[in-house]
Design an enzyme around this catalytic site. Sequence first.
Site, PDB file in Angstrom:
ATOM      1  N   TYR A  55       0.885  -1.373  -0.032  1.00 33.79           N
ATOM      2  CA  TYR A  55       0.188  -0.451   0.209  1.00 33.79           C
ATOM      3  C   TYR A  55       0.786   1.403   0.350  1.00 33.79           C
ATOM      4  CZ  TYR A  55      -2.885   4.163   2.309  1.00 33.79           C
ATOM      5  OH  TYR A  55      -3.437   4.877   2.437  1.00 33.79           O
ATOM      6  N   THR A 110       0.809  11.698   5.225  1.00 35.54           N
ATOM      7  CA  THR A 110       0.638  10.305   4.633  1.00 35.54           C
ATOM      8  C   THR A 110      -0.961   9.926   5.432  1.00 35.54           C
ATOM      9  OG1 THR A 110       2.502   9.959   4.101  1.00 35.54           O
ATOM     10  CG2 THR A 110       0.672   8.255   3.998  1.00 35.54           C
ATOM     11  N   ALA A 111      -1.845   9.202   4.699  1.00 33.44           N
ATOM     12  CA  ALA A 111      -2.872   8.806   5.396  1.00 33.44           C
ATOM     13  C   ALA A 111      -2.452   7.691   6.454  1.00 33.44           C
ATOM     14  CB  ALA A 111      -3.897   8.209   4.528  1.00 33.44           C
ATOM     15  N   SER A 138      -2.288  15.067   6.839  1.00 38.16           N
ATOM     16  CA  SER A 138      -3.208  14.236   6.491  1.00 38.16           C
ATOM     17  C   SER A 138      -4.568  13.830   6.299  1.00 38.16           C
ATOM     18  CB  SER A 138      -3.176  12.417   5.668  1.00 38.16           C
ATOM     19  OG  SER A 138      -4.263  12.335   4.990  1.00 38.16           O
ATOM     20  N   TYR A 161      -8.421  17.476   1.873  1.00 39.28           N
ATOM     21  CA  TYR A 161      -9.235  16.369   0.520  1.00 39.28           C
ATOM     22  C   TYR A 161     -10.577  17.119   0.163  1.00 39.28           C
ATOM     23  CZ  TYR A 161      -6.363  12.426   0.904  1.00 39.28           C
ATOM     24  OH  TYR A 161      -5.060  11.654   1.011  1.00 39.28           O
ATOM     25  N   THR A 187      -5.563  19.286  -1.525  1.00 38.48           N
ATOM     26  CA  THR A 187      -5.148  18.244  -2.545  1.00 38.48           C
ATOM     27  C   THR A 187      -6.240  17.888  -3.661  1.00 38.48           C
ATOM     28  OG1 THR A 187      -4.420  16.580  -0.997  1.00 38.48           O
ATOM     29  CG2 THR A 187      -4.934  15.813  -2.852  1.00 38.48           C
ATOM     30  N   LYS A 279      -2.245  21.348  -4.007  1.00 43.37           N
ATOM     31  CA  LYS A 279      -0.883  19.860  -3.802  1.00 43.37           C
ATOM     32  C   LYS A 279      -1.643  19.513  -5.087  1.00 43.37           C
ATOM     33  CE  LYS A 279      -0.150  16.193  -1.477  1.00 43.37           C
ATOM     34  NZ  LYS A 279      -0.261  15.202  -2.622  1.00 43.37           N
ATOM     35  N   HIS A 303       0.533  13.409  -6.906  1.00 44.27           N
ATOM     36  CA  HIS A 303      -0.022  12.588  -5.787  1.00 44.27           C
ATOM     37  C   HIS A 303       0.767  10.860  -5.458  1.00 44.27           C
ATOM     38  CE1 HIS A 303      -3.201  12.170  -2.757  1.00 44.27           C
ATOM     39  NE2 HIS A 303      -3.095  10.889  -2.680  1.00 44.27           N
TER      40      HIS A 303
END
Length: 327
Positions: A55, A110-111, A138, A161, A187, A279, A303
Amino acid sequence: MALNPHKLGVHKVLQYIPLNAIFDAPSKARLRKAVNIADLRLCAKARAHKMVFDYLDAGADDEISLRRGKDAYSELEMHFHILSGLKPPLDLSTKIFGQDVKLPFFGCPTAGNRMFHWEGESAAAKAAQHHGTLYGLSSLATTGITEIGKLTDGPKVFQLYVWKDRELVKEVLARAKEGGFHAMALTVDFTWYGNRERDIRNDFSIPPKYSLNQIIEAIRKPAWTYDFLSHEPYTYACINTDVPADSLAAFVNSQLCPEFDWRDAEWLLGEWNMPSAVKGVCRPDDAIKAVETGFTTMWVSNHGARQLETSPATIDVLPSIREAVGP
């Protein structure tokens, strides 16, 4: 509702059985021998569950853009000056988002950091504070805005987001301001989830599906597995700490807003009224439009090559964007 170790309360028992040091001993030995970033990547691969490592490590589709980005950096040449009278230690300090930092780089938001290691975003924030650089959180973090604000008083950027629910956006921005975040990054290179083929092959899910293959892999990676099983299940803490990450996944997919446009961006900047970045810029004309809209920083990004396959290497388009909008 399917049962899993956390729903059965296994973590409440294992948290009192401190075996982490035993399971982590080989990982720490590998870390001590690491001499570069490539070595650290191999350390992570050796410790993490395969679906978790992939991932992090994978790009979209055939990973053409991922390879393209690596190749583009390897083609850069260092044309050095000589007899410049440099004397260590070298001063690498600069400004990012108008804030003084000691290093000219930082860890990108980062998620789901607690999926990789139980300390998650907290460890990354502490590292940023220690090295005097920016920290990026994030929207899909597994550690909350307030907690991060308490861990570091250094410069921080909140990565947002594009959500459909504007009240949710306003609420998150307000919490970011209260948490001492100095900048916001909108983002725009993530309007839907990329086709990450490694995730499909690994049957990636949050939490794991506990299939036979995933259980076998978990047994092979005891340090990661014990971390996962001996700590509280993680949530997307910047959105709703009461909802587990697996239940929230459908919400995230439903909230991503591909129709978000420049007028919506103007509204967002009006809600924030602080330093801001867009972004996901990879074209000079979009960079010019972003400046005209009111963004103070261009974040050249694809991304991490995780979304739109065959997008350009960001280092290749950086010169044209800088030429279009200046320093």
